[in-house]
Design an enzyme around this catalytic site. Sequence first.
Site, PDB file in Angstrom:
ATOM      1  N   HIS A  94       3.381  -5.508  -7.283  1.00 36.31           N
ATOM      2  CA  HIS A  94       2.338  -6.195  -6.510  1.00 36.31           C
ATOM      3  C   HIS A  94       2.582  -7.702  -6.434  1.00 36.31           C
ATOM      4  O   HIS A  94       1.652  -8.474  -6.181  1.00 36.31           O
ATOM      5  CB  HIS A  94       0.940  -5.903  -7.066  1.00 36.31           C
ATOM      6  N   GLU A 114      -3.899   4.100   0.453  1.00 38.29           N
ATOM      7  CA  GLU A 114      -3.697   4.249  -0.987  1.00 38.29           C
ATOM      8  C   GLU A 114      -4.043   2.981  -1.748  1.00 38.29           C
ATOM      9  O   GLU A 114      -4.590   3.049  -2.858  1.00 38.29           O
ATOM     10  CB  GLU A 114      -2.245   4.663  -1.278  1.00 38.29           C
ATOM     11  N   GLU A 115      -3.734   1.821  -1.177  1.00 35.74           N
ATOM     12  CA  GLU A 115      -3.951   0.567  -1.898  1.00 35.74           C
ATOM     13  C   GLU A 115      -5.432   0.261  -2.126  1.00 35.74           C
ATOM     14  O   GLU A 115      -5.773  -0.583  -2.953  1.00 35.74           O
ATOM     15  CB  GLU A 115      -3.288  -0.605  -1.163  1.00 35.74           C
ATOM     16  N   ASP A 160       6.103   6.854  -5.729  1.00 35.48           N
ATOM     17  CA  ASP A 160       5.525   5.503  -5.730  1.00 35.48           C
ATOM     18  C   ASP A 160       6.269   4.672  -6.761  1.00 35.48           C
ATOM     19  O   ASP A 160       7.238   5.129  -7.361  1.00 35.48           O
ATOM     20  CB  ASP A 160       4.031   5.583  -6.041  1.00 35.48           C
ATOM     21  N   ASP A 169       6.375  -1.451  -2.727  1.00 33.58           N
ATOM     22  CA  ASP A 169       5.287  -0.512  -2.955  1.00 33.58           C
ATOM     23  C   ASP A 169       4.469  -0.446  -1.654  1.00 33.58           C
ATOM     24  O   ASP A 169       3.729  -1.368  -1.355  1.00 33.58           O
ATOM     25  CB  ASP A 169       4.435  -1.000  -4.126  1.00 33.58           C
TER      26      ASP A 169
END
Length: 375
Positions: free
Chosen positions: A325, A224-225, A245, A190
């Site tokens: 994650h 984005e994170e 994504d 990711d």
Amino acid sequence: MEPDIRIDADYLVACLKALLSIPSPTGFTDETVRHTARELERLDLEVVLTRRGAIRARRPGSSKRPARGIVSHLDTLGAQVKLLKPNGRLELVPIGHWSARFAEGARASIFSSKGIYRGSILPLKASGHTFNDEVDTQPTGWPYVEMRVDAVAASQADLAELGVDVGDIVAIDPAPEFLDNGFIVSRHLDNKAGVAVMLAALEAMNRHGVETPVDTYWVFTIGEEVGVGASSALVADIASLVAVDNGTTAPGQNSSEFGVTLAMADQTGPFDYHLSKKLFELCQEYAIPVQKDVFRYYRSDAASALEAGHDVRTALLAFGVDASHGYERIHIDALECIARLLVHYAASQVQIERDAEEVTVGLKGFTRQKMTDAK
């Protein structure tokens, strides 16, 4: 266009390996931007960079509007130095939302003013020979881990002498494995896998000589994170935005590590009805395996674009990820399927011609949603 498109899996994997080798936690993305921009130029795209480095690459179509946007993010999770501790170790805070459970035991690099240092992220009580069962009963969380720097550092003064300071970026090693059965295990899939998917789709479009009815913009964001995403990388010509994504294959979800996972909603609400329907029908037309899912605790570049005020239709194509994650796992099948779908989507005819204008007078050309009873 040919009835179907062959994605070069070797090229896709090579792109992913190269991206994983470049540290890019949010706030430290310059080198991955340079790498990606050079590859886009090699693929003959017109590349524009924002001030901070978000990429917008245009592939010309027969018309400028209503242009299509496809977006992934280059930034990953990471950490940042919060405090130089008296014991010569570092207190950390996370970049992005990820659990300290997955930080424990990680190897990492610290980018200091004097160079790069290596180190390990450890729980405060790391030695079973000293703390016995307390290594298992201590709390979990970012206040309960610290970074051990692989240099002579037994005090705050030692760390300062090394050039380590509060705010320094910490990049977590991806530790990738590419297995012969198609599974890929690594941190930071990711969304480096999403970037590789987009590059593979572009390579296939060039190789197959695919022409598109409208311009397509291939967008790569750098925040984005932390929720910024595509807030400032779009242009007014873009009427629809498809994000690529990860999807989660956890219990209670309908995502899969195979085929395309089409997200119907995330925590910000439903994705665009018409765009999602079009993507699903393209999967059916070209025999691309697809399943739908809804994400409760998830947002993507699409959400940040809408929140910034861009009036675009949005959709999300996801590759199923196990342990998102964390130590993530995907399968090459999902990446190839999404790349194929992106090519067919870019080449498909525009259905909502009214989208070429940002604002129109009256209802002429406005979309409909069927309200008839099922039979």
